[in-house]
Motif scaffolding. Sequence first.
Motif, PDB file in Angstrom:
ATOM      1  N   ALA A  14       0.739  -1.410  -0.087  1.00  7.81           N
ATOM      2  CA  ALA A  14       0.012   0.004   0.090  1.00  7.81           C
ATOM      3  C   ALA A  14       0.935   1.251   0.064  1.00  7.81           C
ATOM      4  O   ALA A  14       0.601   2.113  -0.753  1.00  7.81           O
ATOM      5  N   ALA A  15       1.895   1.293   0.879  1.00  2.00           N
ATOM      6  CA  ALA A  15       2.799   2.492   0.895  1.00  2.00           C
ATOM      7  C   ALA A  15       3.493   2.756  -0.670  1.00  2.00           C
ATOM      8  O   ALA A  15       3.667   3.864  -0.966  1.00  2.00           O
ATOM      9  N   VAL A  16       4.196   1.351  -1.066  1.00  6.04           N
ATOM     10  CA  VAL A  16       4.529   1.582  -2.394  1.00  6.04           C
ATOM     11  C   VAL A  16       3.693   2.065  -3.309  1.00  6.04           C
ATOM     12  O   VAL A  16       4.180   2.912  -4.250  1.00  6.04           O
ATOM     13  N   ALA A  17       2.657   1.662  -3.529  1.00  7.11           N
ATOM     14  CA  ALA A  17       1.479   1.991  -4.413  1.00  7.11           C
ATOM     15  C   ALA A  17       1.268   3.590  -4.220  1.00  7.11           C
ATOM     16  O   ALA A  17       1.102   4.159  -5.326  1.00  7.11           O
ATOM     17  N   TRP A  25       2.428   7.293 -11.515  1.00  7.54           N
ATOM     18  CA  TRP A  25       2.375   5.995 -12.008  1.00  7.54           C
ATOM     19  C   TRP A  25       0.855   5.372 -11.921  1.00  7.54           C
ATOM     20  O   TRP A  25       0.309   6.097 -10.995  1.00  7.54           O
ATOM     21  N   HIS A  26       0.373   4.298 -12.517  1.00  5.80           N
ATOM     22  CA  HIS A  26      -1.006   3.855 -12.121  1.00  5.80           C
ATOM     23  C   HIS A  26      -0.784   2.432 -12.362  1.00  5.80           C
ATOM     24  O   HIS A  26       0.176   1.812 -12.866  1.00  5.80           O
ATOM     25  N   GLY A  27      -1.531   1.863 -11.138  1.00 10.14           N
ATOM     26  CA  GLY A  27      -1.560   0.172 -10.956  1.00 10.14           C
ATOM     27  C   GLY A  27      -2.555  -0.316 -11.999  1.00 10.14           C
ATOM     28  O   GLY A  27      -3.416   0.310 -12.610  1.00 10.14           O
ATOM     29  N   PRO A  28      -2.672  -1.524 -11.937  1.00 11.51           N
ATOM     30  CA  PRO A  28      -3.689  -2.544 -12.725  1.00 11.51           C
ATOM     31  C   PRO A  28      -5.048  -2.061 -12.280  1.00 11.51           C
ATOM     32  O   PRO A  28      -5.443  -1.639 -10.965  1.00 11.51           O
ATOM     33  N   GLY A  29      -5.753  -1.538 -13.454  1.00 15.11           N
ATOM     34  CA  GLY A  29      -7.159  -1.332 -13.117  1.00 15.11           C
ATOM     35  C   GLY A  29      -7.455   0.324 -12.995  1.00 15.11           C
ATOM     36  O   GLY A  29      -8.424   0.761 -12.942  1.00 15.11           O
ATOM     37  N   ASP A  30      -6.151   1.082 -12.608  1.00 16.28           N
ATOM     38  CA  ASP A  30      -6.194   2.443 -12.319  1.00 16.28           C
ATOM     39  C   ASP A  30      -6.370   2.963 -13.619  1.00 16.28           C
ATOM     40  O   ASP A  30      -5.806   2.636 -14.837  1.00 16.28           O
ATOM     41  N   PRO A  31      -6.949   4.200 -13.673  1.00 13.13           N
ATOM     42  CA  PRO A  31      -6.898   5.199 -15.059  1.00 13.13           C
ATOM     43  C   PRO A  31      -5.498   5.489 -15.450  1.00 13.13           C
ATOM     44  O   PRO A  31      -4.788   5.801 -14.352  1.00 13.13           O
ATOM     45  N   PRO A  32      -5.040   5.601 -16.503  1.00 18.69           N
ATOM     46  CA  PRO A  32      -3.508   6.296 -16.803  1.00 18.69           C
ATOM     47  C   PRO A  32      -3.539   7.571 -15.860  1.00 18.69           C
ATOM     48  O   PRO A  32      -4.476   8.504 -15.892  1.00 18.69           O
ATOM     49  N   ALA A  33      -2.117   7.987 -15.664  1.00 19.15           N
ATOM     50  CA  ALA A  33      -1.741   9.180 -15.064  1.00 19.15           C
ATOM     51  C   ALA A  33      -0.891   9.746 -15.891  1.00 19.15           C
ATOM     52  O   ALA A  33      -0.034   9.163 -16.674  1.00 19.15           O
ATOM     53  N   VAL A  34      -0.633  11.008 -15.598  1.00 14.42           N
ATOM     54  CA  VAL A  34       0.568  11.832 -16.072  1.00 14.42           C
ATOM     55  C   VAL A  34       1.665  11.620 -15.170  1.00 14.42           C
ATOM     56  O   VAL A  34       1.402  12.128 -14.078  1.00 14.42           O
ATOM     57  N   PRO A  35       2.791  11.249 -15.680  1.00 17.84           N
ATOM     58  CA  PRO A  35       4.094  11.005 -14.966  1.00 17.84           C
ATOM     59  C   PRO A  35       4.484  12.508 -14.456  1.00 17.84           C
ATOM     60  O   PRO A  35       4.523  13.475 -15.302  1.00 17.84           O
ATOM     61  N   PRO A  46       4.150   1.332 -15.414  1.00 17.69           N
ATOM     62  CA  PRO A  46       2.508   1.581 -15.114  1.00 17.69           C
ATOM     63  C   PRO A  46       1.606   0.826 -15.831  1.00 17.69           C
ATOM     64  O   PRO A  46       2.104   0.179 -16.795  1.00 17.69           O
ATOM     65  N   GLY A  47       0.481   0.495 -14.860  1.00 23.48           N
ATOM     66  CA  GLY A  47      -0.319  -0.492 -15.402  1.00 23.48           C
ATOM     67  C   GLY A  47      -0.063  -2.273 -14.602  1.00 23.48           C
ATOM     68  O   GLY A  47      -0.655  -2.936 -14.778  1.00 23.48           O
ATOM     69  N   GLU A  48       1.324  -2.132 -14.210  1.00 21.73           N
ATOM     70  CA  GLU A  48       1.733  -3.357 -13.465  1.00 21.73           C
ATOM     71  C   GLU A  48       1.953  -3.208 -11.966  1.00 21.73           C
ATOM     72  O   GLU A  48       1.954  -2.196 -11.593  1.00 21.73           O
ATOM     73  N   ALA A  49       1.455  -4.531 -11.201  1.00 24.65           N
ATOM     74  CA  ALA A  49       1.658  -4.508  -9.867  1.00 24.65           C
ATOM     75  C   ALA A  49       3.213  -4.571  -9.448  1.00 24.65           C
ATOM     76  O   ALA A  49       3.841  -4.894 -10.200  1.00 24.65           O
ATOM     77  N   ALA A  50       3.572  -3.932  -8.327  1.00 19.19           N
ATOM     78  CA  ALA A  50       4.879  -3.960  -7.696  1.00 19.19           C
ATOM     79  C   ALA A  50       5.342  -5.634  -7.377  1.00 19.19           C
ATOM     80  O   ALA A  50       4.246  -6.140  -6.980  1.00 19.19           O
ATOM     81  N   ARG A  51       6.454  -5.756  -7.677  1.00 21.07           N
ATOM     82  CA  ARG A  51       6.882  -7.151  -7.069  1.00 21.07           C
ATOM     83  C   ARG A  51       6.674  -7.319  -5.722  1.00 21.07           C
ATOM     84  O   ARG A  51       7.459  -6.412  -5.052  1.00 21.07           O
ATOM     85  N   GLU A  52       6.377  -8.431  -5.075  1.00 20.59           N
ATOM     86  CA  GLU A  52       6.244  -8.604  -3.832  1.00 20.59           C
ATOM     87  C   GLU A  52       6.913  -9.748  -3.558  1.00 20.59           C
ATOM     88  O   GLU A  52       6.993 -10.739  -3.989  1.00 20.59           O
ATOM     89  N   PHE A  53       7.789  -9.569  -2.139  1.00 24.41           N
ATOM     90  CA  PHE A  53       8.478 -10.976  -1.867  1.00 24.41           C
ATOM     91  C   PHE A  53       8.389 -10.952  -0.199  1.00 24.41           C
ATOM     92  O   PHE A  53       8.743  -9.716   0.481  1.00 24.41           O
ATOM     93  N   ASP A  54       7.836 -12.030   0.466  1.00 24.87           N
ATOM     94  CA  ASP A  54       7.191 -11.952   1.773  1.00 24.87           C
ATOM     95  C   ASP A  54       6.724 -10.717   2.174  1.00 24.87           C
ATOM     96  O   ASP A  54       6.869 -10.368   3.509  1.00 24.87           O
ATOM     97  N   GLY A  55       5.712 -10.211   1.510  1.00 25.00           N
ATOM     98  CA  GLY A  55       4.863  -9.028   1.972  1.00 25.00           C
ATOM     99  C   GLY A  55       5.404  -7.920   1.841  1.00 25.00           C
ATOM    100  O   GLY A  55       4.867  -6.956   2.340  1.00 25.00           O
ATOM    101  N   CYS A  56       6.579  -7.528   1.195  1.00 21.21           N
ATOM    102  CA  CYS A  56       7.505  -6.248   1.005  1.00 21.21           C
ATOM    103  C   CYS A  56       7.314  -6.206  -0.703  1.00 21.21           C
ATOM    104  O   CYS A  56       7.678  -7.101  -1.352  1.00 21.21           O
ATOM    105  N   ALA A  57       6.921  -4.921  -0.927  1.00 21.49           N
ATOM    106  CA  ALA A  57       6.814  -4.663  -2.211  1.00 21.49           C
ATOM    107  C   ALA A  57       8.172  -3.909  -2.755  1.00 21.49           C
ATOM    108  O   ALA A  57       8.811  -3.064  -1.858  1.00 21.49           O
TER     109      ALA A  57
END
Length: 88
Positions: A14-17, A25-35, A46-57
Amino acid sequence: MSEWMMHRWHGTPAAVAAALRGLGWHGPGDPPAVPDPRIGGFIPPPGEAAREFDGCAYVAIVATEAIPLPAGLLPTGPQLSTALLGSF
């Protein structure tokens, strides 16, 4: 021509997003944003989720200037970041 700076951060998903969204940046399902004009690229893209390992992004951005460390995030070392995410 601009000099580029790498920023490598990690934290809760959540903090990373929230931090990335604040930079355009915009995540999956978010409307596009202006960087933010200082940003040259994001990992994840943009449009892809952050990589997570053991609950940390983990994320990386390249920018034309230093970006203050966003609330709730910590810096990630370059070797760990490259091993987990790759590089630009």
